[in-house]
Motif scaffolding. Structure first.
Motif, PDB file in Angstrom:
ATOM      1  N   ILE A 128       1.051  -1.243  -0.438  1.00  0.00           N
ATOM      2  CA  ILE A 128      -0.087  -0.159   0.067  1.00  0.00           C
ATOM      3  C   ILE A 128       0.670   1.444   0.296  1.00  0.00           C
ATOM      4  N   LEU A 131       2.206   1.513  -3.338  1.00  0.00           N
ATOM      5  CA  LEU A 131       0.926   2.112  -4.471  1.00  0.00           C
ATOM      6  C   LEU A 131       0.353   3.720  -4.501  1.00  0.00           C
ATOM      7  N   LEU A 132       0.550   4.129  -2.774  1.00  0.00           N
ATOM      8  CA  LEU A 132       0.295   5.643  -2.869  1.00  0.00           C
ATOM      9  C   LEU A 132       1.191   6.299  -2.778  1.00  0.00           C
ATOM     10  N   TYR A 136      -1.167   5.966  -7.089  1.00  0.00           N
ATOM     11  CA  TYR A 136      -1.255   7.159  -6.613  1.00  0.00           C
ATOM     12  C   TYR A 136      -1.163   8.104  -5.966  1.00  0.00           C
ATOM     13  N   PHE A 140      -2.892  10.859  -3.585  1.00  0.00           N
ATOM     14  CA  PHE A 140      -2.489  11.146  -1.951  1.00  0.00           C
ATOM     15  C   PHE A 140      -2.144  12.486  -1.483  1.00  0.00           C
TER      16      PHE A 140
ATOM     17  N   SER B  58      -4.673  -2.487  -5.358  1.00  0.00           N
ATOM     18  CA  SER B  58      -5.173  -0.808  -5.539  1.00  0.00           C
ATOM     19  C   SER B  58      -6.845  -0.350  -4.626  1.00  0.00           C
ATOM     20  N   GLN B  60      -8.456  -1.887  -2.317  1.00  0.00           N
ATOM     21  CA  GLN B  60      -7.086  -0.854  -0.378  1.00  0.00           C
ATOM     22  C   GLN B  60      -6.834  -0.107  -0.483  1.00  0.00           C
ATOM     23  N   VAL B  61      -5.792   0.593  -1.818  1.00  0.00           N
ATOM     24  CA  VAL B  61      -5.717   1.833  -1.636  1.00  0.00           C
ATOM     25  C   VAL B  61      -7.040   3.064  -1.774  1.00  0.00           C
ATOM     26  N   LEU B  64      -9.015   2.993   1.777  1.00  0.00           N
ATOM     27  CA  LEU B  64      -8.605   4.442   2.267  1.00  0.00           C
ATOM     28  C   LEU B  64      -8.928   5.450   2.073  1.00  0.00           C
TER      29      LEU B  64
END
Lengths: 162, 101
Positions: A128, A131-132, A136, A140, B58, B60-61, B64
């Motif tokens: 995660i 990915l953040l 993404y 974010f 993805s 789960q993101v 979030l």
């Protein structure tokens, strides 16, 4: 044993969610909401989302629920009896909720879902985080701007002008 | 228990309960609780598709981000409700009909 735990968590989640929308006292609804959030966190763990379960507990229970209870305390005088809350249009509410539920159940039952089960990830946290920070990154940053805006807006709205 | 449909059914029931709360409750904070239930049901869906639909992390993101949005929404909505209470001495949203006093 996992089946029993799963059933228990589902029962806690849905039962306390029912108490949230049906309870007579506003504060009891807030406490029931606590168990709903815990139950949803348990469901996340059953879906291998351990980090999301921790986030659910920290943000929903530690943040939003405390905020809601603050709201209840601030908008009801402790001495006033009027802390209970009434429900109106129960018939219409049941009708709408049941029709939406039956539509959703029929839709879920009939759709041929494309199931593609992934392998159980060894760790979700680093995935995660990657990915953040990579894929993404823009959402974010936008989310941080949104939180800043909400912070300033909530402070401005609730401060005493006079 | 290990199927997509189980979780979708749970989330559909949670969504309907939240919708019922939003429709029938008149206290602004109780309406907000119904909205939280609806957001939680959406999150269950996101994570169920992450687990069973091949979306991996993805989903789960996205869940979030939904949680972040719910936090911002709760803060602003509570500020509005407290403002309504200060002006009208009630949190009954049926009585808050005017934008201006």
């Amino acid at each position: 044993m996992p089946d029993f735990a799963f059933g228990l968590i589902v029962a806690i989640t849905l039962g306390s969610a029912f108490m949230v929308v049906q309870g007579k006292q506003l504060l009891y609804s807030a406490i029931a909401l606590l168990f709903t959030f815990f139950g949803v966190a348990g469901l996340y763990i059953f879906m291998w989302a351990d980090f999301m379960a921790a986030v659910q507990i920290v943000i929903y229970i530690g943040g939003i629920l405390v905020l809601l209870i603050f709201g209840i305390m601030l908008t009801n005088k402790i001495t006033s009896v009027n802390i209970s809350h009434t429900s109106l249009q129960r018939g219409a509410g049941v009708l709408v909720a049941l029709s939406v539920l039956s539509f959703l159940v029929v839709m879920i039952g009939r759709t041929p879902w494309l199931e593609k089960t992934a392998l159980e990830p060894a760790q979700t946290v680093d995935g995660i985080g990657t990915l953040l920070m990579m894929k993404y990154l823009l959402p974010f940053e936008v989310a941080s701007l949104l939180l800043l805006g909400a912070l300033i807006g909530a402070a401005m709205l609730s401060r005493n002008v006079d | 228990m290990d199927s997509l449909q189980t979780y979708l059914f749970i989330s559909a029931i949670l969504f309907s309960l939240g919708l019922y709360g939003v429709i029938t409750r008149r206290n602004g904070i109780a309406v907000l609780m119904g909205i939280e239930l609806i957001l939680n049901s959406a999150n269950i869906n996101f994570i169920a598709f992450a687990r069973f639909g091949g979306m991996n992390l993805s989903g789960q993101v996205f869940a979030l981000f939904v949680i972040i949005m719910a936090a911002a929404e709760a803060a602003v909505a509570l500020a509005i409700i407290i403002n309504i209470f200060n002006n009208l001495q009630t949190v009954n949203i049926d009585e808050a009909q005017q934008l201006k006093l």
